[in-house]
Design an enzyme around this catalytic site. Sequence first.
Site, PDB file in Angstrom:
ATOM      1  N   ARG A  14      -8.251   0.252  10.555  1.00 36.74           N
ATOM      2  CA  ARG A  14      -8.853   0.511  11.860  1.00 36.74           C
ATOM      3  C   ARG A  14      -8.652  -0.745  12.700  1.00 36.74           C
ATOM      4  NH1 ARG A  14      -8.620   5.068  10.931  1.00 36.74           N
ATOM      5  NH2 ARG A  14     -10.252   6.661  10.850  1.00 36.74           N
TER       6      ARG A  14
ATOM      7  N   GLU B  62      -7.937   1.732  21.359  1.00 35.72           N
ATOM      8  CA  GLU B  62      -6.908   2.780  21.471  1.00 35.72           C
ATOM      9  C   GLU B  62      -7.234   3.750  22.595  1.00 35.72           C
ATOM     10  OE1 GLU B  62      -6.619   4.534  17.564  1.00 35.72           O
ATOM     11  OE2 GLU B  62      -6.174   2.610  16.645  1.00 35.72           O
TER      12      GLU B  62
ATOM     13  N   HIS C 172      -1.176   5.071  15.997  1.00 34.67           N
ATOM     14  CA  HIS C 172      -2.139   5.628  15.033  1.00 34.67           C
ATOM     15  C   HIS C 172      -1.625   6.942  14.432  1.00 34.67           C
ATOM     16  CE1 HIS C 172      -6.678   5.829  13.903  1.00 34.67           C
ATOM     17  NE2 HIS C 172      -5.932   6.357  12.945  1.00 34.67           N
TER      18      HIS C 172
HETATM   19  P1  NDP Z   1     -11.668   4.491   0.094  1.00 32.42           P
HETATM   20  O1  NDP Z   1     -13.114   4.591   0.336  1.00 32.42           O
HETATM   21  O2  NDP Z   1     -11.058   5.229  -1.046  1.00 32.42           O
HETATM   22  O3  NDP Z   1     -11.274   2.949  -0.101  1.00 32.42           O
HETATM   23  C1  NDP Z   1     -11.771   1.926   0.694  1.00 32.42           C
HETATM   24  C2  NDP Z   1     -11.560   0.581  -0.019  1.00 32.42           C
HETATM   25  O4  NDP Z   1     -11.997  -0.463   0.848  1.00 32.42           O
HETATM   26  C3  NDP Z   1     -12.323   0.471  -1.319  1.00 32.42           C
HETATM   27  O5  NDP Z   1     -11.436   0.022  -2.319  1.00 32.42           O
HETATM   28  C4  NDP Z   1     -13.412  -0.573  -1.041  1.00 32.42           C
HETATM   29  O6  NDP Z   1     -13.578  -1.394  -2.191  1.00 32.42           O
HETATM   30  C5  NDP Z   1     -12.837  -1.363   0.123  1.00 32.42           C
HETATM   31  N1  NDP Z   1     -13.901  -1.837   1.021  1.00 32.42           N
HETATM   32  C6  NDP Z   1     -14.868  -1.094   1.610  1.00 32.42           C
HETATM   33  N2  NDP Z   1     -15.669  -1.869   2.345  1.00 32.42           N
HETATM   34  C7  NDP Z   1     -15.225  -3.137   2.214  1.00 32.42           C
HETATM   35  C8  NDP Z   1     -15.655  -4.388   2.728  1.00 32.42           C
HETATM   36  N3  NDP Z   1     -16.730  -4.478   3.523  1.00 32.42           N
HETATM   37  N4  NDP Z   1     -14.947  -5.487   2.395  1.00 32.42           N
HETATM   38  C9  NDP Z   1     -13.878  -5.394   1.583  1.00 32.42           C
HETATM   39  N5  NDP Z   1     -13.418  -4.240   1.076  1.00 32.42           N
HETATM   40  C10 NDP Z   1     -14.090  -3.110   1.380  1.00 32.42           C
HETATM   41  O7  NDP Z   1     -10.970   4.887   1.464  1.00 32.42           O
HETATM   42  P2  NDP Z   1      -9.481   5.418   1.722  1.00 32.42           P
HETATM   43  O8  NDP Z   1      -8.518   4.621   0.935  1.00 32.42           O
HETATM   44  O9  NDP Z   1      -9.457   6.896   1.621  1.00 32.42           O
HETATM   45  O10 NDP Z   1      -9.317   5.070   3.300  1.00 32.42           O
HETATM   46  C11 NDP Z   1      -9.474   3.762   3.766  1.00 32.42           C
HETATM   47  C12 NDP Z   1      -9.464   3.739   5.279  1.00 32.42           C
HETATM   48  O11 NDP Z   1      -8.139   3.911   5.768  1.00 32.42           O
HETATM   49  C13 NDP Z   1     -10.240   4.844   5.982  1.00 32.42           C
HETATM   50  O12 NDP Z   1     -11.633   4.575   6.000  1.00 32.42           O
HETATM   51  C14 NDP Z   1      -9.615   4.831   7.369  1.00 32.42           C
HETATM   52  O13 NDP Z   1     -10.351   3.972   8.237  1.00 32.42           O
HETATM   53  C15 NDP Z   1      -8.226   4.268   7.133  1.00 32.42           C
HETATM   54  N6  NDP Z   1      -7.195   5.288   7.428  1.00 32.42           N
HETATM   55  C16 NDP Z   1      -6.279   5.072   8.421  1.00 32.42           C
HETATM   56  C17 NDP Z   1      -5.322   6.022   8.714  1.00 32.42           C
HETATM   57  C18 NDP Z   1      -4.312   5.807   9.792  1.00 32.42           C
HETATM   58  O14 NDP Z   1      -3.890   6.767  10.422  1.00 32.42           O
HETATM   59  N7  NDP Z   1      -3.865   4.607  10.044  1.00 32.42           N
HETATM   60  C19 NDP Z   1      -5.280   7.309   8.022  1.00 32.42           C
HETATM   61  C20 NDP Z   1      -6.267   7.428   6.969  1.00 32.42           C
HETATM   62  C21 NDP Z   1      -7.189   6.448   6.709  1.00 32.42           C
HETATM   63  P3  NDP Z   1     -15.043  -2.008  -2.563  1.00 32.42           P
HETATM   64  O15 NDP Z   1     -15.989  -0.842  -2.559  1.00 32.42           O
HETATM   65  O16 NDP Z   1     -14.845  -2.642  -3.901  1.00 32.42           O
HETATM   66  O17 NDP Z   1     -15.345  -3.010  -1.499  1.00 32.42           O
END
Ligand code: NDP
Length: 321
Positions: free
Chosen positions: A234, A263, A281
């Site tokens: 994001r 955006e 995006h």
């Molecule tokens: P998941 O929930 O499966 O994974 C998110 C990861 O981020 C986890 O491994 C988590 O690990 C880590 N994380 C969460 N919060 C924090 C934090 N505060 N600091 C460090 N690490 C953190 O989500 P997805 O993989 O399904 O998707 C991730 C994101 O990708 C979505 O939320 C979306 O915003 C973005 N996205 C973008 C797209 C695009 O078009 N560009 C399309 C689809 C998704 P841990 O819990 O150990 O911290």
Amino acid sequence: EMVAPEILMPAPMLPSVITALQDRFFLHCLWEQADPDAVLKLVGTRVRGLAVSTLAGRIDSDWLERLPALEIIANFGVGYDNVDAETAASRGIVVTNTPGVLDEEVADLTMGLLLATLRRIPQADRFVREGGWLSGKFPLSPTLRGRRIGILGLGAIGKAIARRLEAFGVPIAYHGRSRQRDVSYEYHATPTALAAVSDVLIAIVPGGPATKHLVDAEVLAALGPDGVLINVSRGSVVDEAALIQALQAGTILSAGIDVFEDEPRVPPALLQMPNVVLLPHIGSASHRTRAAMGQMVVDNLISWFDNGRAISPVAETAARS
Ligand code: NDP
């Protein structure tokens, strides 16, 4: 049910979603109304479901107050930083997203953006179109070879990216809030520590306040003068002003960016830079994957009103479903 539940759609979604919802529910397409505010006043107290994408703007307490009978918010997208899920949870409202069906698609796009940025594929295409090839050779490019990759956010999509990078034969490390026991990649406890051992940093964490400017000037400095930032998470995750400064000063080498802080407005400074690749995006934006995401919005609403169980409730509201 005797009477079809009323569903509100504030902004347009895929035609397939609209058709499927109209089949099962009483759907209010708010953007089609001449006076949306008046319509909302009229039907707001009866609306039990909300179908949204980022086009609807932020779904916050203002919205929830106008929809006192709301039970479920079905979000189109795995990221749901456009919905105030905490407030929804406190009101007993379930929020759903679309995880899983887009992982491979977003990972594919990330590899494309990574290679495009390193090997300067869009720049090379422009070179051919502009006739540059007729009077010289395209300059040699940086490479993925020999690079160490840091994945910031090793979740469902981060792991799909990592699987692809394994085939590319480059070493992988990651950062998240905690180390994952079943993962063999090297773990680093902070984004800065990860950046320090990486030549490419790929951001794929969720958006929202907890990750705001997780990639800041310090992280970019640690990434270093040969470093490349890829942001497919994001816009809020990266301090865009710090990124522009780092690119201008040579603090890092280049960047590939799919998501921006405001955006669809991209900072003019980035538009001027030859060493960045900018995408609008499009991480999940194929016909097939968007259709699958739309179906998941529909399935969540149908399942909720059929049997009181959402298919993919987000963590904040999982207990409710
Ligand atoms: P998941 O929930 O499966 O994974 C998110 C990861 O981020 C986890 O491994 C988590 O690990 C880590 N994380 C969460 N919060 C924090 C934090 N505060 N600091 C460090 N690490 C953190 O989500 P997805 O993989 O399904 O998707 C991730 C994101 O990708 C979505 O939320 C979306 O915003 C973005 N996205 C973008 C797209 C695009 O078009 N560009 C399309 C689809 C998704 P841990 O819990 O150990 O911290």
